[in-house]
Design a protein around this motif. Structure first.
Motif, PDB file in Angstrom:
ATOM      1  N   TYR A 167      13.334 -11.631  49.153  1.00 42.30           N
ATOM      2  CA  TYR A 167      13.120 -10.283  49.675  1.00 42.30           C
ATOM      3  C   TYR A 167      11.644  -9.899  49.600  1.00 42.30           C
ATOM      4  O   TYR A 167      11.087  -9.318  50.538  1.00 42.30           O
ATOM      5  CB  TYR A 167      13.958  -9.282  48.890  1.00 42.30           C
ATOM      6  N   ALA A 168      11.002 -10.213  48.473  1.00 40.78           N
ATOM      7  CA  ALA A 168       9.601  -9.842  48.293  1.00 40.78           C
ATOM      8  C   ALA A 168       8.691 -10.548  49.287  1.00 40.78           C
ATOM      9  O   ALA A 168       7.741  -9.958  49.804  1.00 40.78           O
ATOM     10  CB  ALA A 168       9.153 -10.166  46.864  1.00 40.78           C
ATOM     11  N   GLY A 172       9.391  -7.173  55.710  1.00 39.33           N
ATOM     12  CA  GLY A 172       8.473  -6.731  56.751  1.00 39.33           C
ATOM     13  C   GLY A 172       7.904  -7.838  57.610  1.00 39.33           C
ATOM     14  O   GLY A 172       7.004  -7.591  58.418  1.00 39.33           O
ATOM     15  N   GLN A 173       8.412  -9.044  57.446  1.00 38.47           N
ATOM     16  CA  GLN A 173       7.913 -10.189  58.217  1.00 38.47           C
ATOM     17  C   GLN A 173       8.880 -10.505  59.366  1.00 38.47           C
ATOM     18  O   GLN A 173      10.099 -10.460  59.193  1.00 38.47           O
ATOM     19  CB  GLN A 173       7.768 -11.422  57.314  1.00 38.47           C
ATOM     20  N   VAL A 177      11.157 -17.069  55.838  1.00 35.31           N
ATOM     21  CA  VAL A 177      11.144 -18.419  55.275  1.00 35.31           C
ATOM     22  C   VAL A 177      12.275 -18.537  54.262  1.00 35.31           C
ATOM     23  O   VAL A 177      12.682 -17.550  53.646  1.00 35.31           O
ATOM     24  CB  VAL A 177       9.791 -18.724  54.597  1.00 35.31           C
ATOM     25  N   ARG A 178      12.774 -19.746  54.086  1.00 39.30           N
ATOM     26  CA  ARG A 178      13.838 -19.987  53.123  1.00 39.30           C
ATOM     27  C   ARG A 178      13.217 -20.420  51.806  1.00 39.30           C
ATOM     28  O   ARG A 178      12.293 -21.249  51.772  1.00 39.30           O
ATOM     29  CB  ARG A 178      14.792 -21.071  53.647  1.00 39.30           C
ATOM     30  N   ILE A 179      13.754 -19.835  50.734  1.00 32.85           N
ATOM     31  CA  ILE A 179      13.239 -20.130  49.391  1.00 32.85           C
ATOM     32  C   ILE A 179      14.403 -20.549  48.510  1.00 32.85           C
ATOM     33  O   ILE A 179      15.415 -19.845  48.420  1.00 32.85           O
ATOM     34  CB  ILE A 179      12.529 -18.897  48.789  1.00 32.85           C
ATOM     35  N   HIS A 180      14.240 -21.668  47.852  1.00 31.79           N
ATOM     36  CA  HIS A 180      15.284 -22.222  46.985  1.00 31.79           C
ATOM     37  C   HIS A 180      14.715 -22.321  45.576  1.00 31.79           C
ATOM     38  O   HIS A 180      13.752 -23.054  45.335  1.00 31.79           O
ATOM     39  CB  HIS A 180      15.707 -23.603  47.509  1.00 31.79           C
ATOM     40  N   VAL A 181      15.294 -21.549  44.647  1.00 30.07           N
ATOM     41  CA  VAL A 181      14.780 -21.504  43.274  1.00 30.07           C
ATOM     42  C   VAL A 181      15.733 -22.221  42.338  1.00 30.07           C
ATOM     43  O   VAL A 181      16.948 -21.986  42.370  1.00 30.07           O
ATOM     44  CB  VAL A 181      14.584 -20.048  42.798  1.00 30.07           C
TER      45      VAL A 181
END
Length: 258
Positions: A167-168, A172-173, A177-181
């Motif tokens: 989310y951060a 607003g973009q 992009v996909r983020i995998h933590v």
């Protein structure tokens, strides 16, 4: 002081005056008492001897105080000014990156900055290591010790960190992009466990020809189940319910493929 004076005079007063003259005193300074009077001379003419008691109290002399030896006062030490140590400026350690395939660019910097701040706020001794896989997904590994608190029950805390990071970075973009933590390889271990579960359940579905509804899972875990069984004969999968209680159903498809 007491004086006994034998004095003579024509009268008693004259005898007293004579006695005081012998002592060199004034009448005002003494107390005079005539103790014994002699008989007067023939027909009262002649001298008048007498014993005169003269009491003289010397005035109190002021007591002279014993000399006090003056002890010089100890010198007052000047207050020591505390010297403030010069601030130590620590150089910021560069964000940890993998030597194999470190992710670079604005997005990677945003991910690193957000997670570094979040982990510090949580009191976790961990740092993010960011890579990008062949599909353009940012693979973030949290590296540190005692990371169980960051994983949480069934990965719930890890999922929350992943969602917050996404989310951060994407807020607003126009292009997301996909983020995998991940942490301590939990995702990989959980994925292996889910794949085994999926095949086991699929075997029962085919054997008993009955649908099986799995426990609530997040979107990623449901995706693992769908992917693991997409080519399994006589079995199809779909999801029901709403988040966070959305579940995957492994259904008997009677010879149809998903």
């Amino acid at each position: 002081m007491l004086k006994w004076i034998e004095s003579t005079g024509k009268s008693e007063e004259a005898a007293i005056e004579a006695a005081l003259q012998k002592l060199g005193m004034d009448r005002d300074e003494v107390s005079v008492e005539v103790l014994e009077r002699a008989k007067s001379g023939f027909l009262g003419i002649g001298s008048c001897p007498a014993k005169v008691k003269v009491t003289y109290e010397a005035p109190d002399e002021p007591e002279t105080p014993a000399p006090v030896e003056e002890v010089p006062a100890a010198p007052v030490a000047e207050p020591v000014k505390e010297e403030k140590p010069a601030p130590v400026v620590e150089a910021e350690a560069p964000a940890a990156q993998s030597a194999a395939a470190p992710a670079q660019g604005d997005k990677a910097e945003q991910i690193d900055a957000f997670l570094t701040g979040l982990l510090s706020h949580m009191g976790a001794q961990a740092k993010p290591v960011i890579k990008m896989d062949e599909n353009g997904t940012y693979q973030v590994e949290l590296v540190g010790q005692d990371l169980g608190g960051l994983i949480g029950r069934r990965g719930e805390t890890l999922d929350a960190i992943q969602q917050l990071t996404g989310y951060a970075v994407n807020h607003g973009q126009s292009k997301r992009v996909r983020i995998h933590v991940d942490a301590e390889g939990y995702r990989a271990k959980r994925e292996e466990s889910l794949i085994r579960l999926a095949h086991k359940v699929a075997g029962k579905v085919v054997k008993y020809r009955r649908n099986v509804t799995l426990e609530p899972m997040n979107a990623y875990e449901r995706h693992v189940i769908h992917t693991a069984l997409q080519d399994t004969p006589d079995v199809t999968t779909y999801s029901i319910g709403t988040e966070p209680n959305r579940r995957t159903v492994v259904a008997y498809s009677r010879g149809e493929h998903r």
